[in-house]
Design an enzyme around this catalytic site. Structure first.
Site, mmCIF file in Angstrom:
data_model
loop_
_atom_site.group_PDB
_atom_site.id
_atom_site.type_symbol
_atom_site.label_atom_id
_atom_site.label_comp_id
_atom_site.label_asym_id
_atom_site.label_seq_id
_atom_site.Cartn_x
_atom_site.Cartn_y
_atom_site.Cartn_z
ATOM 1 N N TYR A 131 4.771 -6.820 1.459
ATOM 2 C CA TYR A 131 5.156 -8.144 0.935
ATOM 3 C C TYR A 131 6.102 -8.908 1.848
ATOM 4 C CZ TYR A 131 9.034 -5.223 -0.856
ATOM 5 O OH TYR A 131 10.065 -4.330 -0.965
ATOM 6 N N LYS A 132 6.533 -8.314 2.961
ATOM 7 C CA LYS A 132 7.440 -9.024 3.876
ATOM 8 C C LYS A 132 6.603 -9.796 4.895
ATOM 9 C CE LYS A 132 11.233 -5.924 2.875
ATOM 10 N NZ LYS A 132 11.824 -4.617 3.118
ATOM 11 N N ARG A 158 21.430 -14.399 6.517
ATOM 12 C CA ARG A 158 20.270 -13.796 7.165
ATOM 13 C C ARG A 158 19.090 -14.768 7.165
ATOM 14 N NH1 ARG A 158 16.951 -8.473 5.116
ATOM 15 N NH2 ARG A 158 16.436 -9.924 3.426
HETATM 16 C C1 LIG Z 1 12.059 -3.752 2.080
HETATM 17 C C2 LIG Z 1 12.328 -2.354 2.462
HETATM 18 C C3 LIG Z 1 11.948 -1.295 1.647
HETATM 19 C C4 LIG Z 1 11.298 -1.591 0.324
HETATM 20 O O1 LIG Z 1 10.921 -0.481 -0.387
HETATM 21 P P1 LIG Z 1 10.013 -0.601 -1.681
HETATM 22 O O2 LIG Z 1 10.006 0.753 -2.221
HETATM 23 O O3 LIG Z 1 8.648 -1.052 -1.248
HETATM 24 O O4 LIG Z 1 10.657 -1.592 -2.596
HETATM 25 C C5 LIG Z 1 12.184 -0.008 2.088
HETATM 26 N N1 LIG Z 1 12.784 0.226 3.283
HETATM 27 C C6 LIG Z 1 13.174 -0.781 4.087
HETATM 28 C C7 LIG Z 1 13.804 -0.484 5.406
HETATM 29 C C8 LIG Z 1 12.980 -2.088 3.695
HETATM 30 O O5 LIG Z 1 13.364 -3.088 4.485
#
Ligand SMILES: *Cc1c(COP(=O)(O)O)cnc(C)c1O
Length: 416
Positions: free
Chosen positions: A226-227, A375
């Site tokens: 989702y990023k 950020r």
């Molecule tokens: C965004 C992010 C996550 C997100 O984890 P989810 O379990 O998918 O919510 C995990 N690790 C890092 C480094 C992140 O930036």
């Protein structure tokens, strides 16, 4: 004349010469808003609503249960995995789109520890994204400290901490707070030299920087849908395991979707061959379809061009902020050096929180990260150089007017 005005023509020519400029058309973006948070939630690709409508109305609505075969729902995790593999430099058959990053970390850490039964340490950094550390802590309480011990070191102490006690080195390539990028190849080599395995979290890398998992010889990886991949809120994540390990991997969430023959319904678990054994339950098809359509945008995109533009946008951002007398109290929190910077630009300021809130009210969407970080995600698929100039101009505006001091900007919501 301000530097932004001085550079106006130069900035226009940069946009005119941008080889990725046409991709902006593929996204739904609010007029007069500058979206610098695609590293937290990518925007909606224009093709996604239509794709979802089709999956809902025709595939679910009419084809019903047949869709698992006729519309290939059952193959989504592997098929999307193959598409992501191309973006992260992974070989075919090594990447599966499944679950969340947190769940995938749990499965892979357990699998990694089982490959090194004589060792127990998961080595990580104390500035890692907390969920990565929480998952290791959870595994430690589940199987006991004599089998699993999390060690979270400072960055300075990392290399010397990679010793013969370490089973797996778990690192995030691009730091979520500062955007610092770790040398994946070097650190993977260090881990291997000590007989340890290397697990990389690509949450802030996939779709943002060129990743070369095979070339780096990484053992495992996870990452986020989702990023920078724009798969939608809570999009499924992905996991990677190098094919040399496949036959020896066991994972703890042994659900039927990871079984060798789920529709024979045998009583005893038997892992599916290859990466498929990391599936547990039924995939969320609507979410998978959204991510699949978002990946269409990447089809003809060269990640090297994305990287080049990301660095140029970031350099411009840094230059404009640093040469603005109004913004002299902001200090750069991201590395200046390209080789150790991901795709975000962060500044420190003691009043970062209300400043970001005021900036959002002005239509520049960034976010705040504890304790004092403003950020800004840099996403070359839809950002223009002119957007960066406009964002800095609006930032100057809220500092100059002191608008961020309004009490409303100090109210905290659940999500920052
Ligand atoms: C965004 C992010 C996550 C997100 O984890 P989810 O379990 O998918 O919510 C995990 N690790 C890092 C480094 C992140 O930036």
């Amino acid at each position: 004349m301000s530097i932004i005005e001085e550079k106006r023509d130069e900035i226009s020519s940069m946009d005119a010469a941008d080889p990725l400029a046409h991709l902006r058309e593929k996204f739904v973006l609010n007029a007069d808003e500058i979206y610098l948070d695609g590293n937290s939630l990518g925007p909606l690709p224009k093709a996604t609503p239509e794709r979802l409508a089709r999956v809902i109305e025709s595939e679910w609505g009419k084809d019903l249960i047949r869709s698992w075969n006729t519309n290939h729902w059952i193959d989504y995790p592997a098929r999307i995995g193959e598409r992501i593999a191309k973006i992260i430099g992974a070989a075919p058959g090594t990447t599966l789109c499944v679950d969340s990053v947190s769940n995938n970390l749990f499965k892979l850490l357990a699998a990694a520890l089982a490959l090194r039964p004589e060792r127990r340490v998961i080595l990580s950094l104390d500035n890692n994204f907390p969920t990565d550390l929480y998952i290791a802590q959870g595994l430690q309480s589940l199987i006991g400290r004599d089998r699993c011990e999390l060690r979270a070191e400072s960055q300075d102490a990392l290399e010397s901490a990679i010793d013969e006690s370490v089973a797996v080195v778990m690192l995030t390539e691009v730091n979520f707070r500062t955007g610092e990028r770790l040398p994946m190849k070097t650190l993977t080599q260090r881990a291997h030299d000590a007989g340890a395995l290397a697990l990389w979290d690509l949450s802030h890398s996939a779709g943002a920087v060129p990743v070369a998992l095979e070339d780096c010889d990484a053992d495992f990886a996870v990452g986020c849908g989702y990023k920078f991949l724009n798969g939608g809120p809570g999009a499924p994540a992905f996991l990677y395991a190098a094919s040399r390990h496949h036959d020896h991997l066991t994972q703890p969430l042994t659900g039927w979707m990871g079984h060798a023959r789920p529709f024979d319904f045998p009583l005893a678990y038997e892992p599916a061959p290859g990466i498929q054994r990391f599936a547990s339950g039924t995939p969320s098809i609507l979410a998978m379809a959204a991510l699949d359509s978002a990946l269409d945008v990447f089809d003809d995109v060269d990640m090297r061009a994305v990287r080049e533009k990301s660095l140029a946008l970031s350099d411009l951002f840094i230059e404009l902020v640093e040469s603005s007398p109004v913004l002299k109290e902001l200090s750069l929190a991201s590395p200046r050096d390209h080789s150790i910077r991901g795709s975000q630009v962060c500044f420190r300021h003691p009043n970062a929180f209300p400043m970001i809130q005021a900036l959002i009210a002005e239509g520049v969407i960034g976010d705040f990260r504890e304790p004092d970080i403003l950020r800004f995600g840099i996403t070359p698929l839809y950002l223009r150089y002119a957007d960066i100039a406009e964002a800095v101009k609006r930032l100057e505006g809220i500092v100059e007017t002191g608008r961020w001091r309004e009490p409303v900007f100090n109210e905290r919501s659940k999500v920052t």
